[in-house]
Design a protein around this motif. Sequence first.
Motif, PDB file in Angstrom:
ATOM      1  N   PRO A   1      14.146  24.385  10.675  1.00  0.00           N
ATOM      2  CA  PRO A   1      14.153  25.217  11.835  1.00  0.00           C
ATOM      3  C   PRO A   1      14.558  26.672  11.615  1.00  0.00           C
ATOM      4  N   GLU A   2      14.697  27.236  10.123  1.00  0.00           N
ATOM      5  CA  GLU A   2      14.445  28.506   9.963  1.00  0.00           C
ATOM      6  C   GLU A   2      13.250  29.209   9.754  1.00  0.00           C
ATOM      7  N   LEU A   3      11.983  28.323  10.324  1.00  0.00           N
ATOM      8  CA  LEU A   3      11.000  28.712   9.460  1.00  0.00           C
ATOM      9  C   LEU A   3      10.009  28.488  11.080  1.00  0.00           C
ATOM     10  N   LYS A   4      11.016  28.878  12.335  1.00  0.00           N
ATOM     11  CA  LYS A   4      10.026  27.612  13.107  1.00  0.00           C
ATOM     12  C   LYS A   4       9.297  29.223  13.642  1.00  0.00           C
ATOM     13  N   GLU A   5       9.167  30.416  13.392  1.00  0.00           N
ATOM     14  CA  GLU A   5       8.482  31.558  13.926  1.00  0.00           C
ATOM     15  C   GLU A   5       7.017  31.227  13.180  1.00  0.00           C
ATOM     16  N   ILE A   6       7.304  30.459  12.054  1.00  0.00           N
ATOM     17  CA  ILE A   6       5.974  30.988  11.297  1.00  0.00           C
ATOM     18  C   ILE A   6       4.738  29.514  11.393  1.00  0.00           C
ATOM     19  N   PRO A   7       3.349  30.403  11.509  1.00  0.00           N
ATOM     20  CA  PRO A   7       2.499  29.745  11.664  1.00  0.00           C
ATOM     21  C   PRO A   7       2.637  28.602  10.338  1.00  0.00           C
ATOM     22  N   PHE A   8       2.217  26.759  10.381  1.00  0.00           N
ATOM     23  CA  PHE A   8       1.554  26.605   9.363  1.00  0.00           C
ATOM     24  C   PHE A   8       0.474  25.565   9.642  1.00  0.00           C
TER      25      PHE A   8
ATOM     26  N   PRO B   1       0.913  -0.946  -0.449  1.00  0.00           N
ATOM     27  CA  PRO B   1      -0.195   0.067   0.391  1.00  0.00           C
ATOM     28  C   PRO B   1       1.122   1.120   0.234  1.00  0.00           C
ATOM     29  N   GLN B   2       0.538   1.923  -0.370  1.00  0.00           N
ATOM     30  CA  GLN B   2       1.135   4.000  -0.420  1.00  0.00           C
ATOM     31  C   GLN B   2       0.815   3.855   0.709  1.00  0.00           C
ATOM     32  N   ILE B   3       1.458   4.750   1.467  1.00  0.00           N
ATOM     33  CA  ILE B   3       1.672   5.860   3.147  1.00  0.00           C
ATOM     34  C   ILE B   3       0.799   6.813   2.831  1.00  0.00           C
ATOM     35  N   PRO B   4      -0.038   6.914   3.108  1.00  0.00           N
ATOM     36  CA  PRO B   4      -1.480   7.792   3.708  1.00  0.00           C
ATOM     37  C   PRO B   4      -1.059   9.317   3.390  1.00  0.00           C
ATOM     38  N   SER B   5      -1.074  10.093   2.605  1.00  0.00           N
ATOM     39  CA  SER B   5      -0.605  11.196   3.041  1.00  0.00           C
ATOM     40  C   SER B   5      -1.350  12.243   3.983  1.00  0.00           C
ATOM     41  N   PHE B   6      -2.657  11.707   4.544  1.00  0.00           N
ATOM     42  CA  PHE B   6      -2.680  12.641   5.155  1.00  0.00           C
ATOM     43  C   PHE B   6      -1.664  11.971   6.959  1.00  0.00           C
ATOM     44  N   PHE B   7      -1.000  11.297   6.378  1.00  0.00           N
ATOM     45  CA  PHE B   7      -0.219  10.908   7.664  1.00  0.00           C
ATOM     46  C   PHE B   7       1.066  11.423   8.068  1.00  0.00           C
ATOM     47  N   THR B   8       1.478  11.960   6.036  1.00  0.00           N
ATOM     48  CA  THR B   8       2.903  12.134   6.072  1.00  0.00           C
ATOM     49  C   THR B   8       2.970  13.419   6.381  1.00  0.00           C
ATOM     50  N   GLU B   9       1.642  13.817   5.976  1.00  0.00           N
ATOM     51  CA  GLU B   9       1.736  15.685   5.740  1.00  0.00           C
ATOM     52  C   GLU B   9       0.854  16.308   7.388  1.00  0.00           C
ATOM     53  N   SER B  10       1.233  15.021   8.236  1.00  0.00           N
ATOM     54  CA  SER B  10       0.399  15.379   9.512  1.00  0.00           C
ATOM     55  C   SER B  10       1.754  15.462  10.536  1.00  0.00           C
ATOM     56  N   LEU B  11       2.255  14.715  10.179  1.00  0.00           N
ATOM     57  CA  LEU B  11       3.858  14.582  10.425  1.00  0.00           C
ATOM     58  C   LEU B  11       4.942  15.326  10.149  1.00  0.00           C
ATOM     59  N   ALA B  12       4.505  16.181   9.240  1.00  0.00           N
ATOM     60  CA  ALA B  12       5.899  17.658   8.267  1.00  0.00           C
ATOM     61  C   ALA B  12       5.294  17.993   8.953  1.00  0.00           C
ATOM     62  N   LEU B  13       3.740  18.046   9.248  1.00  0.00           N
ATOM     63  CA  LEU B  13       3.436  19.696  10.195  1.00  0.00           C
ATOM     64  C   LEU B  13       3.887  19.799  11.389  1.00  0.00           C
ATOM     65  N   HIS B  14       3.620  18.407  12.200  1.00  0.00           N
ATOM     66  CA  HIS B  14       4.893  18.641  13.913  1.00  0.00           C
ATOM     67  C   HIS B  14       5.691  19.049  13.976  1.00  0.00           C
ATOM     68  N   LEU B  15       6.627  18.092  12.691  1.00  0.00           N
ATOM     69  CA  LEU B  15       7.935  18.246  13.037  1.00  0.00           C
ATOM     70  C   LEU B  15       7.925  19.929  12.477  1.00  0.00           C
ATOM     71  N   LEU B  16       7.269  20.249  11.696  1.00  0.00           N
ATOM     72  CA  LEU B  16       7.475  21.855  11.414  1.00  0.00           C
ATOM     73  C   LEU B  16       7.332  22.877  12.599  1.00  0.00           C
ATOM     74  N   ARG B  17       6.277  22.518  12.828  1.00  0.00           N
ATOM     75  CA  ARG B  17       6.488  23.474  14.797  1.00  0.00           C
ATOM     76  C   ARG B  17       7.366  23.442  15.158  1.00  0.00           C
ATOM     77  N   LYS B  18       7.159  21.644  15.710  1.00  0.00           N
ATOM     78  CA  LYS B  18       8.825  21.733  17.254  1.00  0.00           C
ATOM     79  C   LYS B  18      10.294  22.325  16.055  1.00  0.00           C
ATOM     80  N   ALA B  19      10.285  22.785  15.396  1.00  0.00           N
ATOM     81  CA  ALA B  19      11.003  22.862  14.684  1.00  0.00           C
ATOM     82  C   ALA B  19      12.335  22.195  14.449  1.00  0.00           C
ATOM     83  N   ILE B  20      11.667  20.865  14.492  1.00  0.00           N
ATOM     84  CA  ILE B  20      12.509  19.400  14.142  1.00  0.00           C
ATOM     85  C   ILE B  20      13.231  19.689  12.056  1.00  0.00           C
ATOM     86  N   ILE B  21      12.487  20.295  11.463  1.00  0.00           N
ATOM     87  CA  ILE B  21      12.738  20.205  10.124  1.00  0.00           C
ATOM     88  C   ILE B  21      12.605  21.725  10.096  1.00  0.00           C
TER      89      ILE B  21
END
Length: 171
Positions: free
Chosen positions: A63-70, A41-61
């Motif tokens: 990090p230069e964008l950590k002050e920006i709301p996503f 099966p494919q990896i569901p986009s709702f899962f990976t997009e949510s994961l990426a959003l959490h990682l952005l908000r925690k500045a794990i990925i």
Amino acid sequence: MVERILSLEDIKRTLILLREVFGYFVNLRKDFTLASMIKYPQIPSFFTESLALHLLRKAIILPELKEIPFYLDGRIADIIGKNGERRIKIEVKATAASAFQYFSKKDVTADFLVWIHFGRFFLNEEQTQIEIFTIRNPSLFFNTSSKITLQELKNKVKEELDVISFDFNTL
């Protein structure tokens, strides 16, 4: 604005469910030779997009964008950041062991491209780490829609490619 983000607990549950699904395919292939013709099966986009959003908000990925709301979008880009009047567009891709993707026009014209590579993560319950690749201005490296492997991406983007190893035990 579409805010369909999975909670961190839902992400962890989805990881368990995906491992079960991939495990089912492994067992099916052991029992029936014809099952090898059925794709994983494919990896569901709702899962990976949510994961990426959490990682952005925690500045794990990125990090230069950590002050920006996503927030999740899905129309203009998978994830949108608002920096004053400027919209920052982020596209999210994910692969398992195949490490093969298709870049659409939206992907190559985004401000950032995030490729989450699970490798054999769903096939190996002991594995806790994945790799995450980020590219700033993907249009500098890709000018048209195309199929690409992770190795081709690495060869093309080279030192402009940010790579982190992420351990799900830290989520």
